[in-house]
Design an enzyme around this catalytic site. Structure first.
Site: not given
Ligand code: HXC
Length: 533
Positions: A185-186, A420-421
């Protein structure tokens, strides 16, 4: 004053001995344990170090001083109130690398997936501020699920605070991002705003939208590794500058890179004792002059020969291989090398090579590192895709970067420098300080074959047979080559300072660098941001 520390103040309730110590130790142990044994095990099972181990391996032994260990989230929604979030999922502090101070943060994936809540962001911002105020590099070890979903916009605002600091620190202190897990993501934009991105094979992923979103939006099926693994970013997108085989290898590379960099733009890069004689002969360069001008060769062989102790630390080695960028030392002083690589696309400049070189030159200029340009370039890479892709716009970045750079600039034309290069690769009139050429250099508006087709189009068309045409072209090309495909016309105008004996090239470069070491050009002290190009 009561100077007997064992006595309690009269009237104050007595506290059990060492209770406060016990409390500190218990809180420290709890906060240091990360997400608990099971999650740490899961992290290990993926071949990943824990956040604490990473800091241990990155920094000089025993040098880490942790800050904000006891910080916890103030968020309460979605059950966060009852959740244990040690250190809010990130370890921050300062330490040393090769005896020099650095600030560091390491996201802990075992604590709610290393997700970034507001307290987590505040901790990172605090060490970034410390790094900027104290003029030391900042290193981020990233392993995170991105914005902590439960904290909503507070988490997004946390990212914005980090991004704003990345920009503020750009060109002032070196900023390094090490991707050691997901970065989605971001969240990818903080690394993209920093100077160098490291990734480790098999564990690092970066993407703005993951495989599931890609499938839903475009129908493309792709794995996380294919979409945003090391290979994708080191060789295709150019987001990643260094790939490591393992985490220890990665930390070794980070430490090596820092050895070439100053602590901030207010310093020069560290000088080291140079055991390699400056007047060391470079026999390979003599061979260069015997080489067929159309024969490709890897420019690395030349760089290794010229550099102190044959050491060259390459940056972005897998991306735009037609131009090579990296650090070496000459006479113990750090130099940034920008070199055409005839082994790939004949060393021509294309869109990606232009972006790669321009950003590197701008980094060198921001951090007081001289530029050594090694030229063997037949021109810009032709084609509709290049023109429509914006080779004019991208190619202009190299011109801009060289002309604005006030650090010492030394150029050596090894073989071809056409059109040019020739101008773009730090020619004299683009404000290089010293321009050298080997005797086999060919400097002209274009190569002999192309030039005679234009200059003698009528004479060639008048030939009755193909054999006659070929013979005429060969004769005219030879005449043209004798006149222009040499360094001597350029030397006669002063656009070259010297045509150098190949065996003396190392000495000439090192000597010129020594002369230029206190160079002061207008604009030398200006702030220069290292915008991603
Ligand atoms: C809260 C989160 C989290 C998140 C993971 N966890 N990402 N909790 N917010 N963004 C938690 C899970 O619920 C889980 O908790 C633990 O972390 C481990 O994650 P798993 O999913 O079990 O691990 P894994 O299978 O290895 O997968 C990892 C992952 C997946 C690929 C990163 O967790 C995932 O897709 N997360 C979301 C990613 C995402 O979409 N993030 C937001 C992006 S947008 P428990 O308690 O069950 O252990 C963004 C915007 C930023 O970031 C903008 C900035 C400008």
């Amino acid at each position: 004053m009561n100077d007997d520390l064992t006595k309690t103040v009269k009237g104050a309730p007595a506290r059990p001995a060492a209770e406060s110590l016990r409390r500190l130790r218990a809180a420290t142990a709890k906060a240091s344990a990360g997400g608990g044994a099971a999650r740490v095990e899961a992290q290990k099972a993926r071949g990943k170090f824990s956040a604490r181990e990473r800091i241990h391996y990155l920094l000089d032994e025993g040098s880490f001083q942790e800050l904000d260990l006891l910080v916890s989230t103030r968020a309460v929604e979605f059950g966060l109130k009852d959740k244990d979030i040690p250190g809010d999922g990130v370890i921050t502090g300062f330490g040393q690398i090769n005896g020099r101070e650095v600030c560091v943060y390491a996201q802990d994936f075992t604590v709610i997936g290393g997700s970034l809540g507001r307290a987590h962001a505040d901790k990172i911002c605090k060490v970034m501020d410390l790094a900027l105020q104290n003029r030391v590099p900042v290193i981020g070890l990233l392993d995170s699920g991105g914005a902590r979903i439960q904290e909503g916009v507070d988490s997004l605002d946390g990212y914005a605070e980090i991004f704003a600091r990345n920009v503020q620190a750009s060109g002032v202190i070196p900023q390094i991002s090490v991707i050691l897990g997901p970065c989605a993501g971001g969240a990818v934009y903080s690394p993209a705003l920093t100077d160098y991105v490291f990734m480790v094979e098999g564990i690092s992923n970066m993407f703005v939208t993951g495989p599931d979103v890609v499938k839903a939006a475009t129908g493309e099926e792709v794995s996380a590794e294919q979409l945003g693994g090391c290979d994708a970013h080191a060789s295709k997108s150019g987001v990643c500058h260094f790939v490591a085989k393992s985490e220890p290898d990665c930390f070794r590379q980070v430490r090596e890179l820092l050895g070439y960099l100053p602590q901030s733009r207010f310093e020069k890069p560290p000088r080291v004792a140079n055991p390699d004689p400056l007047r060391r002969q470079v026999p390979l360069l003599e061979k260069m002059c015997e080489l067929d001008p159309r024969r490709p060769y890897r420019i690395h062989h030349i760089i290794w020969q010229i550099a102190d102790e044959h050491k060259f630390f390459e940056v972005q080695s897998a991306y735009a291989k037609n131009i090579v960028t990296g650090f070496c030392r000459m006479g113990g002083e750090v130099v940034g090398v920008v070199a055409n690589n005839p082994a790939h696309l004949a060393g021509a400049l294309d869109i990606n090579a232009s972006d790669k070189a321009a950003r590197f030159i701008r980094f060198l200029n921001a951090f007081n590192i001289p530029v050594l340009t090694l030229v063997d370039v037949p021109g810009y890479w032709p084609g509709v895709q290049q023109e429509h892709g914006g080779i004019i716009r991208h190619g202009a970045k190299i011109l801009h970067a060289y002309a604005e750079a006030t650090v010492p600039k030394i150029t050596v034309i090894l073989r071809k420098a056409y059109g040019g290069a020739y101008i773009a690769m730090s020619s004299k009139h683009m404000r290089a300080d010293f321009n050298f050429a080997l005797p086999c250099a060919e400097i002209a508006v274009m190569g002999p074959a192309g030039a005679v087709e234009i200059l003698y189009a009528r004479e060639i068309a008048a030939c009755k047979t193909d054999e006659e045409k070929l013979a005429l072209k060969a004769k005219l090309s030879a005449e043209y080559a004798a006149k222009f495909a040499s360094p001597y016309q350029t030397a006669s105008t002063g656009s070259l300072d010297e045509v150098v004996e190949p065996s003396q090239l190392r000495y000439k470069i090192a000597r010129a660098l020594r002369f230029l070491k206190d160079k002061r050009a207008p604009g030398t002290h200006e702030n220069r941001g290292n915008i991603p190009l």
